[in-house]
Design an enzyme around this catalytic site. Sequence first.
Site, PDB file in Angstrom:
ATOM      1  N   CYS A   1      44.685  36.254   7.875  1.00  0.00           N
ATOM      2  CA  CYS A   1      45.391  37.518   8.070  1.00  0.00           C
ATOM      3  C   CYS A   1      46.621  37.226   8.928  1.00  0.00           C
ATOM      4  O   CYS A   1      47.009  36.070   9.081  1.00  0.00           O
ATOM      5  CB  CYS A   1      44.487  38.597   8.680  1.00  0.00           C
ATOM      6  SG  CYS A   1      43.995  38.325  10.402  1.00  0.00           S
TER       7      CYS A   1
ATOM      8  N   ASN B   1      45.047  36.770  13.166  1.00  0.00           N
ATOM      9  CA  ASN B   1      43.758  36.090  13.311  1.00  0.00           C
ATOM     10  C   ASN B   1      42.955  36.621  14.501  1.00  0.00           C
ATOM     11  O   ASN B   1      42.260  35.883  15.173  1.00  0.00           O
ATOM     12  CB  ASN B   1      43.951  34.564  13.402  1.00  0.00           C
ATOM     13  CG  ASN B   1      42.666  33.768  13.211  1.00  0.00           C
ATOM     14  OD1 ASN B   1      42.476  32.750  13.854  1.00  0.00           O
ATOM     15  ND2 ASN B   1      41.774  34.205  12.356  1.00  0.00           N
TER      16      ASN B   1
ATOM     17  N   CYS C   1      41.700  40.241  14.052  1.00  0.00           N
ATOM     18  CA  CYS C   1      40.949  41.383  13.520  1.00  0.00           C
ATOM     19  C   CYS C   1      40.247  41.045  12.205  1.00  0.00           C
ATOM     20  O   CYS C   1      39.044  40.783  12.185  1.00  0.00           O
ATOM     21  CB  CYS C   1      41.872  42.587  13.310  1.00  0.00           C
ATOM     22  SG  CYS C   1      42.528  43.324  14.826  1.00  0.00           S
ATOM     23  N   ARG C   2      41.004  41.051  11.113  1.00  0.00           N
ATOM     24  CA  ARG C   2      40.401  40.935   9.787  1.00  0.00           C
ATOM     25  C   ARG C   2      39.843  39.552   9.467  1.00  0.00           C
ATOM     26  O   ARG C   2      38.689  39.436   9.033  1.00  0.00           O
ATOM     27  CB  ARG C   2      41.416  41.342   8.710  1.00  0.00           C
ATOM     28  CG  ARG C   2      41.841  42.787   8.826  1.00  0.00           C
ATOM     29  CD  ARG C   2      42.999  43.108   7.922  1.00  0.00           C
ATOM     30  NE  ARG C   2      44.206  42.427   8.414  1.00  0.00           N
ATOM     31  CZ  ARG C   2      45.356  42.397   7.754  1.00  0.00           C
ATOM     32  NH1 ARG C   2      45.465  42.983   6.580  1.00  0.00           N
ATOM     33  NH2 ARG C   2      46.410  41.786   8.279  1.00  0.00           N
ATOM     34  N   SER C   3      40.642  38.516   9.643  1.00  0.00           N
ATOM     35  CA  SER C   3      40.160  37.191   9.225  1.00  0.00           C
ATOM     36  C   SER C   3      39.017  36.662  10.087  1.00  0.00           C
ATOM     37  O   SER C   3      38.074  36.081   9.545  1.00  0.00           O
ATOM     38  CB  SER C   3      41.302  36.181   9.101  1.00  0.00           C
ATOM     39  OG  SER C   3      42.016  36.020  10.290  1.00  0.00           O
TER      40      SER C   3
ATOM     41  N   ASP D   1      44.829  46.781   8.073  1.00  0.00           N
ATOM     42  CA  ASP D   1      44.790  46.103   9.364  1.00  0.00           C
ATOM     43  C   ASP D   1      44.301  47.074  10.434  1.00  0.00           C
ATOM     44  O   ASP D   1      45.021  48.001  10.816  1.00  0.00           O
ATOM     45  CB  ASP D   1      46.173  45.579   9.730  1.00  0.00           C
ATOM     46  CG  ASP D   1      46.139  44.630  10.912  1.00  0.00           C
ATOM     47  OD1 ASP D   1      45.147  44.641  11.671  1.00  0.00           O
ATOM     48  OD2 ASP D   1      47.117  43.881  11.084  1.00  0.00           O
TER      49      ASP D   1
END
Length: 156
Positions: free
Chosen positions: A8, A11, A13-15, A125
């Site tokens: 993401c 690096n 939150c999402r990934s 996000d």
Amino acid sequence: MIRVLFVCLGNICRSPMAEAMFRDLVLREKLDDVIEVDSAGTSHWHIGESPHEGTLAILKKYKVSSEGLKARQLQVEDSDHFHYIVAMDSENVKNIYRKIASKRKGPVIQLPDLVKEVKMKDVPDPYFTGNFEEVYELIEKGNLALLQLIKQEQHL
């Protein structure tokens, strides 16, 4: 060893959420001896930081370990090291190809593309939306589909 990298922007939150969830899924499926999981960001903003507090809270809520998660930036070498590079959104697909285009032999997968019933093209996000629950649910569906794809392609 089959290597999977989630990517993401920052690096945090999402990934890292996808990394932790996929690692947990791989462990439950008893495939941790053949599948290695990591995550990275296309930006340098959060290198060395722990995941966002919202990510940590949602992982804790669902009893998914966040152990060892630290933000890092995508490197050119990642192109050769990882069999599957999985982006959270279309902007990061572009960023990934910009960073490693000359080295990448395989495709970059956009996680929501793996889930037929999902109309969204991007994993939102939560750094901006605050909706970590929605992101968790979308990543969960994407990760299940990704594992099925890997099992099929790698004959696991």
